[in-house]
Design a protein around this motif. Structure first.
Motif, PDB file in Angstrom:
ATOM      1  N   ALA A 174       0.796  -1.199  -0.038  1.00 32.00           N
ATOM      2  CA  ALA A 174      -0.022  -0.172   0.059  1.00 32.00           C
ATOM      3  C   ALA A 174       1.029   1.223   0.035  1.00 32.00           C
ATOM      4  CB  ALA A 174      -0.688  -0.211   1.293  1.00 32.00           C
ATOM      5  N   ASP A 175       0.443   2.418  -0.523  1.00 30.20           N
ATOM      6  CA  ASP A 175       1.114   3.763  -0.674  1.00 30.20           C
ATOM      7  C   ASP A 175       0.353   4.341   0.630  1.00 30.20           C
ATOM      8  OD1 ASP A 175       2.435   5.903  -1.100  1.00 30.20           O
ATOM      9  OD2 ASP A 175       1.397   6.144  -3.164  1.00 30.20           O
ATOM     10  N   LEU A 176       1.192   4.093   1.742  1.00 28.01           N
ATOM     11  CA  LEU A 176       0.633   5.024   2.833  1.00 28.01           C
ATOM     12  C   LEU A 176       1.270   6.346   3.040  1.00 28.01           C
ATOM     13  CD1 LEU A 176       0.567   2.013   5.520  1.00 28.01           C
ATOM     14  CD2 LEU A 176      -1.177   2.945   4.178  1.00 28.01           C
ATOM     15  N   THR A 177       2.156   6.758   1.990  1.00 30.85           N
ATOM     16  CA  THR A 177       2.443   8.094   2.057  1.00 30.85           C
ATOM     17  C   THR A 177       1.378   8.970   1.507  1.00 30.85           C
ATOM     18  OG1 THR A 177       3.610   7.864  -0.003  1.00 30.85           O
ATOM     19  CG2 THR A 177       4.926   7.526   2.076  1.00 30.85           C
ATOM     20  N   ASN A 178       0.565   8.415   0.666  1.00 28.19           N
ATOM     21  CA  ASN A 178      -0.509   9.265   0.039  1.00 28.19           C
ATOM     22  C   ASN A 178      -1.843   8.701   0.365  1.00 28.19           C
ATOM     23  OD1 ASN A 178       1.271  10.966  -1.603  1.00 28.19           O
ATOM     24  ND2 ASN A 178       1.789   9.054  -2.741  1.00 28.19           N
ATOM     25  N   GLY A 179      -1.938   7.845   1.164  1.00 28.28           N
ATOM     26  CA  GLY A 179      -3.162   7.314   1.862  1.00 28.28           C
ATOM     27  C   GLY A 179      -3.051   6.661   3.194  1.00 28.28           C
ATOM     28  N   LYS A 180      -4.222   6.314   3.811  1.00 28.56           N
ATOM     29  CA  LYS A 180      -4.289   5.852   4.773  1.00 28.56           C
ATOM     30  C   LYS A 180      -4.874   4.393   5.071  1.00 28.56           C
ATOM     31  CE  LYS A 180      -6.467   7.135   9.286  1.00 28.56           C
ATOM     32  NZ  LYS A 180      -7.688   8.145  10.047  1.00 28.56           N
ATOM     33  N   LEU A 181      -4.287   3.621   6.084  1.00 29.59           N
ATOM     34  CA  LEU A 181      -4.622   2.154   6.388  1.00 29.59           C
ATOM     35  C   LEU A 181      -6.016   2.558   7.184  1.00 29.59           C
ATOM     36  CD1 LEU A 181      -4.600  -0.625   6.334  1.00 29.59           C
ATOM     37  CD2 LEU A 181      -3.123  -0.734   8.002  1.00 29.59           C
ATOM     38  N   LEU A 182      -7.122   2.247   6.976  1.00 30.06           N
ATOM     39  CA  LEU A 182      -8.279   2.553   7.763  1.00 30.06           C
ATOM     40  C   LEU A 182      -8.499   1.474   8.977  1.00 30.06           C
ATOM     41  CD1 LEU A 182     -10.903   3.517   4.673  1.00 30.06           C
ATOM     42  CD2 LEU A 182      -9.598   5.117   6.155  1.00 30.06           C
ATOM     43  N   ALA A 183      -8.190   0.280   8.497  1.00 28.39           N
ATOM     44  CA  ALA A 183      -8.257  -0.770   9.507  1.00 28.39           C
ATOM     45  C   ALA A 183      -7.821  -2.035   9.046  1.00 28.39           C
ATOM     46  CB  ALA A 183      -9.824  -0.943  10.027  1.00 28.39           C
ATOM     47  N   PRO A 239       1.078   2.433  11.029  1.00 26.80           N
ATOM     48  CA  PRO A 239       0.769   3.355  12.317  1.00 26.80           C
ATOM     49  C   PRO A 239       0.245   2.798  13.547  1.00 26.80           C
ATOM     50  CG  PRO A 239      -0.016   4.235  10.192  1.00 26.80           C
ATOM     51  CD  PRO A 239       0.431   2.918  10.002  1.00 26.80           C
ATOM     52  N   ALA A 240       0.833   3.196  14.888  1.00 22.73           N
ATOM     53  CA  ALA A 240       0.453   2.407  15.951  1.00 22.73           C
ATOM     54  C   ALA A 240      -1.107   2.778  16.221  1.00 22.73           C
ATOM     55  CB  ALA A 240       1.233   2.983  16.948  1.00 22.73           C
ATOM     56  N   ASP A 241      -1.825   3.748  15.686  1.00 21.14           N
ATOM     57  CA  ASP A 241      -3.212   4.009  15.952  1.00 21.14           C
ATOM     58  C   ASP A 241      -4.131   3.507  14.992  1.00 21.14           C
ATOM     59  OD1 ASP A 241      -2.775   5.638  13.768  1.00 21.14           O
ATOM     60  OD2 ASP A 241      -3.255   7.652  14.867  1.00 21.14           O
ATOM     61  N   THR A 242      -3.391   2.590  14.144  1.00 21.01           N
ATOM     62  CA  THR A 242      -4.437   1.827  13.251  1.00 21.01           C
ATOM     63  C   THR A 242      -5.541   0.987  14.125  1.00 21.01           C
ATOM     64  OG1 THR A 242      -2.664   1.877  11.629  1.00 21.01           O
ATOM     65  CG2 THR A 242      -4.477   0.037  11.290  1.00 21.01           C
ATOM     66  N   PRO A 243      -6.749   1.111  13.771  1.00 24.04           N
ATOM     67  CA  PRO A 243      -7.581   0.197  14.159  1.00 24.04           C
ATOM     68  C   PRO A 243      -7.746  -1.190  13.810  1.00 24.04           C
ATOM     69  CG  PRO A 243      -8.570   2.288  13.363  1.00 24.04           C
ATOM     70  CD  PRO A 243      -7.312   2.061  12.833  1.00 24.04           C
ATOM     71  N   PHE A 244      -7.700  -2.012  14.989  1.00 19.81           N
ATOM     72  CA  PHE A 244      -7.665  -3.457  14.693  1.00 19.81           C
ATOM     73  C   PHE A 244      -9.138  -3.897  14.989  1.00 19.81           C
ATOM     74  CE2 PHE A 244      -3.422  -3.273  13.518  1.00 19.81           C
ATOM     75  CZ  PHE A 244      -2.966  -4.546  13.447  1.00 19.81           C
ATOM     76  N   VAL A 245      -9.904  -4.615  13.973  1.00 16.47           N
ATOM     77  CA  VAL A 245     -11.403  -4.925  14.333  1.00 16.47           C
ATOM     78  C   VAL A 245     -11.241  -6.496  14.729  1.00 16.47           C
ATOM     79  CG1 VAL A 245     -13.696  -5.016  13.490  1.00 16.47           C
ATOM     80  CG2 VAL A 245     -11.997  -2.980  12.970  1.00 16.47           C
ATOM     81  N   SER A 296     -17.785  -1.073  11.472  1.00 18.70           N
ATOM     82  CA  SER A 296     -17.306  -0.427  12.790  1.00 18.70           C
ATOM     83  C   SER A 296     -16.682   0.998  12.764  1.00 18.70           C
ATOM     84  CB  SER A 296     -15.741  -1.424  13.191  1.00 18.70           C
ATOM     85  OG  SER A 296     -15.154  -0.819  14.336  1.00 18.70           O
ATOM     86  N   LEU A 297     -16.248   1.280  11.682  1.00 17.20           N
ATOM     87  CA  LEU A 297     -16.110   2.651  11.340  1.00 17.20           C
ATOM     88  C   LEU A 297     -17.110   3.737  10.925  1.00 17.20           C
ATOM     89  CD1 LEU A 297     -12.729   2.064   8.875  1.00 17.20           C
ATOM     90  CD2 LEU A 297     -12.722   2.705  11.544  1.00 17.20           C
TER      91      LEU A 297
END
Length: 509
Positions: free
Chosen positions: A65-74, A229-235, A449-450
């Motif tokens: 994934a390109d996490l520099t231009n996007g976000k890991l939602l969960a 990222p440490a704050d990535t939600p794990f469901v 969840s989100l």
């Protein structure tokens, strides 16, 4: 672009599927590990190996994934159910993971099943009494490993153990909890009678939470291994069978989901618990307000693999330079429905639904001089489908006639399997072209969840193209004559299974 990662923790490997925010598959990653069978009936995993596998596939997916231009939602989880791991007061493993496939608790299960307490436990928990059940596993541990049980501060499953490793929290989703034989299906809390039988205090078990519950705040070690990222939600998600139903859009009572991989499963989703008076089926939670009724079968593609290895002409495979499974399917297509009056009971690995008998064994019935290896191959495939049909009938008895079946698994890649299943069940069969139903179900729970979706109806727009198969009436007529005989012979042989199992055990020693 934003991303989801669906993780499926299986018996011999863990898989991660990377999705974009529209649930389009971008890539997938897998990491295998050993299943230890050091003793008769044993089926265990190394918990450290599973932690490392989960960390690796999440890391690999995140790298893609390109996490520099996007976000890991969960990140959301599917896992095999009915595992047990003993933990000390610091949550360090005192045992390997005892998996669903471990049958060493068979004597304990048989004794409980035939007692009034067993019937009461099933009625309250919806979990059939069988050695796969964590309840019977813990009862067996009390009898055989009392010293280790005395040291045990906590009993977990593989998912609650993973989440503790990653977040220092001890919780289990309601779906996994409902598969333990120790959760009351009406209250969604631990059942006191079951805990007493297992000699377990509820403080030793994880807190039961909804599958959409998030864990946030990865430990520094886990965060470094995964590279996210440490704050990535794990469901938390659910168990793999429940998520397979979600992942193929089988979320109403009018659609039955059937999976045929190494083993098999028949499941239908309802909005309330349903207990089978004949104790043939399970009743497990999917999510808040959703329940799955059905039966798991030990014998699926592994039985077909056995048949191909032993019944396909090796010289023909070599001479025609063809895959043996492709050749087997071609051979089977040339044999009429009913395999010239040959029946096969596919209980090579004992059986869960509908028999719940770890001693069940396979057999050909009706074998005569006219039969060929081609007939035997066809009868093996038909036997797998007829066994599935027996569980399908039980589901239909409890929740009514479905409009269709949605089927997935390795078998779904072969046309002859697809049509045969429709003919044996006498019901239309739909095959989604996407096979990653468990991970898709998991990320759908993450979307809920989100707050991105209100319910699971959206899944029907995400599963892509579907191939449909209608029953062939001529074949249906044949199978409707054979299926009652299949069930009659099964009933006649059942009392002999324990005897042949004991004789086989003696012959091995």
């Amino acid at each position: 672009m934003n991303y989801f990662i669906g993780v499926d923790v299986g018996t011999t490997s863990t898989k991660a599927v990377l999705y974009d925010q529209n649930a389009t598959v971008l890539d997938q990653f897998s990491q295998g590990y050993s299943l230890y069978r050091d003793a008769s009936g044993m089926a265990e995993q190394n918990p450290t190996a599973i932690v490392e596998a989960v960390e690796k596939v999440i890391h690999d997916a995140a790298q893609k994934a390109d996490l520099t231009n996007g976000k890991l939602l969960a990140v959301s989880f599917s896992s095999a159910n009915q595992s047990v791991i003993m933990l000390d007061k610091n949550f360090n493993p005192l045992s390997r993971v005892i998996t669903w496939a471990d049958t060493r608790a068979r004597d304990v299960a048989n004794e409980l099943k035939n007692s009034p307490a067993g019937q009461q436990i099933y009625a309250k928990t919806g979990t059939p009494i069988h050695p796969m059940s964590p309840l019977t596993k813990i009862m067996w541990l009390n009898k055989t490993q009392a010293d280790k049980v005395a040291q045990t501060a906590y009993f977990g499953d593989i998912k609650s153990y993973l989440f503790h490793q990653f977040f220092n929290t001890f919780k289990v989703d309601v779906s996994i909890a409902s598969c333990t034989g120790m959760m009351n299906v009406n209250t969604c809390d631990w059942n006191d009678q079951a805990l007493e039988l297992a000699n377990v205090d509820r403080s030793q078990l994880p807190e039961i939470v909804n599958g959409t519950t998030q864990a946030i705040g990865l430990t520094a070690t886990a965060q470094a291994k995964m590279g996210i990222p440490a704050d990535t939600p794990f469901v938390y998600g659910a168990f793999d069978g429940a998520l397979s139903n979600l992942g193929v859009g089988a979320i109403k009572q009018n659609t039955v989901a059937i999976t045929i991989g190494t083993s098999a499963g028949v499941r239908v989703v309802t909005d309330h618990p349903v207990i089978d008076p004949q104790q043939r089926l399970f009743c497990y939670a999917v999510d808040k307000g959703l329940w799955v009724i059905g039966g798991p079968l030990n014998n699926g593609g592994d039985v077909y693999q056995w048949a191909v290895e032993h019944l396909v002409d090796a010289s023909a495979v070599k001479n025609e330079n063809i895959d043996p499974y492709t050749l087997a399917n071609q051979v089977i297509e040339g044999v009429p429905a009913g395999a010239h009056g040959l029946l096969f009971h596919p209980f090579l690995g004992g059986e869960r639904a509908p028999l719940w008998d770890a001693n069940a064994r396979g057999s050909f019935f009706g074998l005569s001089h006219i039969h060929t290896r081609a007939d035997m191959l066809r009868s093996v495939m038909e036997g797998i489908c007829m066994n599935i049909a027996t569980v399908f009938q039980a589901v239909r008895d409890l929740v009514g006639n479905p409009a269709s079946v949605t089927a997935t698994g390795g078998f779904a890649r072969a046309e002859v399997w697809r049509q045969m299943l429709a003919d044996v069940l006498n019901c239309p069969v739909n095959i989604p072209n996407s096979f990653e139903s468990g991970c898709l179900g998991a990320i759908t729970m993450a979307m809920k969840s989100l707050g991105m979706i209100e319910n699971y109806e959206i899944i029907k727009t995400l599963i892509g193209d579907i191939s449909s198969y209608q029953p062939n009436q001529e074949a249906v007529n044949v199978y409707q004559n054979y299926l009652p005989l299949f069930q009659q012979v099964e009933g006649l042989l059942t009392p002999a299974y324990s005897t042949i199992a004991k004789l086989q055990q003696q012959s091995i020693h």
